[in-house]
Design a protein around this motif. Sequence first.
Motif, PDB file in Angstrom:
ATOM      1  N   ARG A 191       0.815  -1.218   0.000  1.00  0.00           N
ATOM      2  CA  ARG A 191       0.000   0.000   0.000  1.00  0.00           C
ATOM      3  C   ARG A 191       0.850   1.270   0.000  1.00  0.00           C
ATOM      4  NH1 ARG A 191      -4.809  -1.695   4.290  1.00  0.00           N
ATOM      5  NH2 ARG A 191      -5.630  -3.458   3.070  1.00  0.00           N
ATOM      6  N   PRO A 192       1.891   1.355   0.838  1.00  0.00           N
ATOM      7  CA  PRO A 192       2.734   2.558   0.782  1.00  0.00           C
ATOM      8  C   PRO A 192       3.368   2.787  -0.581  1.00  0.00           C
ATOM      9  CG  PRO A 192       3.120   1.375   2.823  1.00  0.00           C
ATOM     10  CD  PRO A 192       2.252   0.491   1.985  1.00  0.00           C
ATOM     11  N   ALA A 193       3.656   1.701  -1.313  1.00  0.00           N
ATOM     12  CA  ALA A 193       4.254   1.849  -2.637  1.00  0.00           C
ATOM     13  C   ALA A 193       3.288   2.453  -3.643  1.00  0.00           C
ATOM     14  CB  ALA A 193       4.748   0.492  -3.144  1.00  0.00           C
ATOM     15  N   MET A 194       1.984   2.450  -3.319  1.00  0.00           N
ATOM     16  CA  MET A 194       0.980   2.967  -4.240  1.00  0.00           C
ATOM     17  C   MET A 194       0.315   4.236  -3.730  1.00  0.00           C
ATOM     18  SD  MET A 194      -0.782  -0.538  -5.681  1.00  0.00           S
ATOM     19  CE  MET A 194      -1.474   0.336  -7.083  1.00  0.00           C
ATOM     20  N   SER A 195       0.951   4.903  -2.789  1.00  0.00           N
ATOM     21  CA  SER A 195       0.426   6.166  -2.282  1.00  0.00           C
ATOM     22  C   SER A 195       1.597   7.068  -1.929  1.00  0.00           C
ATOM     23  CB  SER A 195      -0.459   5.944  -1.051  1.00  0.00           C
ATOM     24  OG  SER A 195       0.268   5.302  -0.018  1.00  0.00           O
TER      25      SER A 195
ATOM     26  N   TYR B 248      -3.800   1.336  -9.231  1.00  0.00           N
ATOM     27  CA  TYR B 248      -4.343   2.319  -8.303  1.00  0.00           C
ATOM     28  C   TYR B 248      -4.817   1.639  -7.020  1.00  0.00           C
ATOM     29  CZ  TYR B 248      -9.127   0.891  -9.638  1.00  0.00           C
ATOM     30  OH  TYR B 248     -10.285   0.187  -9.857  1.00  0.00           O
ATOM     31  N   LEU B 249      -4.897   2.458  -5.981  1.00  0.00           N
ATOM     32  CA  LEU B 249      -5.345   2.031  -4.662  1.00  0.00           C
ATOM     33  C   LEU B 249      -6.631   2.786  -4.364  1.00  0.00           C
ATOM     34  CD1 LEU B 249      -4.026   0.232  -2.356  1.00  0.00           C
ATOM     35  CD2 LEU B 249      -3.255   2.386  -1.350  1.00  0.00           C
ATOM     36  N   VAL B 250      -7.619   2.099  -3.765  1.00  0.00           N
ATOM     37  CA  VAL B 250      -8.903   2.744  -3.510  1.00  0.00           C
ATOM     38  C   VAL B 250      -9.358   2.488  -2.081  1.00  0.00           C
ATOM     39  CG1 VAL B 250     -10.091   0.758  -4.536  1.00  0.00           C
ATOM     40  CG2 VAL B 250     -11.345   2.887  -4.232  1.00  0.00           C
ATOM     41  N   GLY B 251      -9.880   3.521  -1.451  1.00  0.00           N
ATOM     42  CA  GLY B 251     -10.545   3.387  -0.169  1.00  0.00           C
ATOM     43  C   GLY B 251     -12.042   3.425  -0.421  1.00  0.00           C
ATOM     44  N   TYR B 252     -12.713   2.278  -0.290  1.00  0.00           N
ATOM     45  CA  TYR B 252     -14.103   2.154  -0.714  1.00  0.00           C
ATOM     46  C   TYR B 252     -15.050   2.121   0.472  1.00  0.00           C
ATOM     47  CZ  TYR B 252     -18.262   0.539  -3.167  1.00  0.00           C
ATOM     48  OH  TYR B 252     -19.529   0.435  -3.680  1.00  0.00           O
ATOM     49  N   SER B 253     -16.152   2.881   0.363  1.00  0.00           N
ATOM     50  CA  SER B 253     -17.159   2.951   1.411  1.00  0.00           C
ATOM     51  C   SER B 253     -18.380   2.127   1.021  1.00  0.00           C
ATOM     52  CB  SER B 253     -17.586   4.409   1.645  1.00  0.00           C
ATOM     53  OG  SER B 253     -18.753   4.467   2.449  1.00  0.00           O
TER      54      SER B 253
ATOM     55  N   VAL C 213      -9.072   7.642  -4.159  1.00  0.00           N
ATOM     56  CA  VAL C 213      -8.309   6.791  -5.072  1.00  0.00           C
ATOM     57  C   VAL C 213      -6.940   7.441  -5.247  1.00  0.00           C
ATOM     58  CG1 VAL C 213      -8.086   6.088  -7.493  1.00  0.00           C
ATOM     59  CG2 VAL C 213     -10.265   5.794  -6.312  1.00  0.00           C
ATOM     60  N   THR C 214      -5.887   6.641  -5.196  1.00  0.00           N
ATOM     61  CA  THR C 214      -4.546   7.163  -5.436  1.00  0.00           C
ATOM     62  C   THR C 214      -3.891   6.399  -6.582  1.00  0.00           C
ATOM     63  OG1 THR C 214      -3.296   5.674  -3.970  1.00  0.00           O
ATOM     64  CG2 THR C 214      -4.335   7.578  -2.954  1.00  0.00           C
ATOM     65  N   TYR C 215      -3.114   7.122  -7.374  1.00  0.00           N
ATOM     66  CA  TYR C 215      -2.352   6.496  -8.448  1.00  0.00           C
ATOM     67  C   TYR C 215      -1.187   7.410  -8.824  1.00  0.00           C
ATOM     68  CZ  TYR C 215      -5.363   9.562 -11.279  1.00  0.00           C
ATOM     69  OH  TYR C 215      -6.042  10.645 -11.787  1.00  0.00           O
ATOM     70  N   LYS C 216      -0.247   6.832  -9.538  1.00  0.00           N
ATOM     71  CA  LYS C 216       0.943   7.565  -9.952  1.00  0.00           C
ATOM     72  C   LYS C 216       0.936   7.714 -11.467  1.00  0.00           C
ATOM     73  CE  LYS C 216       6.002   7.465  -9.449  1.00  0.00           C
ATOM     74  NZ  LYS C 216       7.141   6.660  -8.943  1.00  0.00           N
ATOM     75  N   ILE C 217       1.177   8.931 -11.937  1.00  0.00           N
ATOM     76  CA  ILE C 217       1.281   9.167 -13.373  1.00  0.00           C
ATOM     77  C   ILE C 217       2.730   8.957 -13.790  1.00  0.00           C
ATOM     78  CG2 ILE C 217       0.939  10.798 -15.252  1.00  0.00           C
ATOM     79  CD1 ILE C 217      -1.103  12.249 -13.572  1.00  0.00           C
TER      80      ILE C 217
ATOM     81  N   TRP D  52       1.942  12.261  -8.363  1.00  0.00           N
ATOM     82  CA  TRP D  52       0.973  11.434  -7.648  1.00  0.00           C
ATOM     83  C   TRP D  52      -0.375  12.146  -7.673  1.00  0.00           C
ATOM     84  CZ3 TRP D  52       1.719   6.603  -5.750  1.00  0.00           C
ATOM     85  CH2 TRP D  52       3.046   6.153  -5.658  1.00  0.00           C
ATOM     86  N   VAL D  53      -1.438  11.354  -7.668  1.00  0.00           N
ATOM     87  CA  VAL D  53      -2.794  11.911  -7.692  1.00  0.00           C
ATOM     88  C   VAL D  53      -3.626  11.267  -6.589  1.00  0.00           C
ATOM     89  CG1 VAL D  53      -4.859  12.334  -9.084  1.00  0.00           C
ATOM     90  CG2 VAL D  53      -2.616  12.183 -10.201  1.00  0.00           C
ATOM     91  N   ILE D  54      -4.397  12.087  -5.906  1.00  0.00           N
ATOM     92  CA  ILE D  54      -5.423  11.604  -4.964  1.00  0.00           C
ATOM     93  C   ILE D  54      -6.727  12.249  -5.405  1.00  0.00           C
ATOM     94  CG2 ILE D  54      -6.068  11.278  -2.549  1.00  0.00           C
ATOM     95  CD1 ILE D  54      -3.248  12.249  -1.779  1.00  0.00           C
ATOM     96  N   THR D  55      -7.775  11.447  -5.533  1.00  0.00           N
ATOM     97  CA  THR D  55      -9.032  11.985  -6.052  1.00  0.00           C
ATOM     98  C   THR D  55     -10.220  11.253  -5.449  1.00  0.00           C
ATOM     99  OG1 THR D  55     -10.193  12.563  -8.108  1.00  0.00           O
ATOM    100  CG2 THR D  55      -9.064  10.444  -8.057  1.00  0.00           C
ATOM    101  N   GLY D  56     -11.377  11.910  -5.461  1.00  0.00           N
ATOM    102  CA  GLY D  56     -12.563  11.270  -4.905  1.00  0.00           C
ATOM    103  C   GLY D  56     -13.737  12.217  -4.823  1.00  0.00           C
ATOM    104  N   PRO D  57     -14.863  11.742  -4.324  1.00  0.00           N
ATOM    105  CA  PRO D  57     -16.075  12.559  -4.207  1.00  0.00           C
ATOM    106  C   PRO D  57     -16.144  13.300  -2.863  1.00  0.00           C
ATOM    107  CG  PRO D  57     -16.590  10.288  -3.694  1.00  0.00           C
ATOM    108  CD  PRO D  57     -15.117  10.319  -4.006  1.00  0.00           C
TER     109      PRO D  57
END
Length: 281
Positions: A33-37, A60-65, A74-78, A172-177
């Motif tokens: 997980r740390p490698a993807m955030s 990508y890594l996702v924190g889902y509710s 959601v996190t991912y690396k460009i 790095w990107v972090i995105t969500g609603p």
Amino acid sequence: MRKQLSFKNIALLTLLTAAILGSMWIFEVKVARPAMSYMGVPKGEHDLKNLVHILRNRAYLVGYSEWLGNPLWVTYKIIPKQYSHIRHRPPFKADWRSPFPVEPEDYRHSHYDRGHMAPNYLIASRYGRAAQEETFLMTNITPQKSRLNQKTWQRLEEVAADYFSKWYPEIWVITGPIFDPDPPRFKLHPRIAIPKAFYKIFIRPGTPEDPTPKMLAFIVPQTASAKASLMKFVVSVDTVEAATGLDFNSELPDPIENQVEAQSHPEQWHLKRVAKLKARY
């Protein structure tokens, strides 16, 4: 004697299973997980609204509710573009890892698009077909108004994929609603909550010459004008944290985190050059 051996074997098997599961958990939490955030997985307040289970995919890594039927982050690396030929769009799929999975058909008659958080084109062009298919898992999808999904949000994704990625070697990107405290929900499928806005945070890590990371954050409402300059939606990371109840970059030293998250410097990203690009659709 046979019973004693049997009990010993069971005990050894139990210990071995526990050791394997423990090692897998340690690898997942401490390594994968740390490698993807960037600087720590996003953390939420300890309430039902921000309770997530973390799902790791290829790109990508996702924190889902489950409570909201949405990814909260959601996190991912460009990385540089690897694939020039992008195949047809895969079908949307329920995620088997969700105990109460949202089905693609649940969005029918909702008047909302199935909006990607980890974007289809960017992930496909950097990580390949298998990673692209995972962006169509419903745990990566959130309700977006068609005008937003196909216009302003698409423009922002294109800026990242086709411009920022050429100008800067690592992003790095972090995105969500973003939700109201008691958000509206789909009438036919009330487990799916409807966001009022969306956030996106771009991060360029520090370098030996300049160790301070550069951050650029946006909050884009569902009602965003299709032709509005992206400059209109720029905010600080602190503003996103206040709107979401999430804590980003928690592993940064506090003085640096406090400094960069309170500021907003779109000029460091040359945003004005691309803030008024036309939408693709």
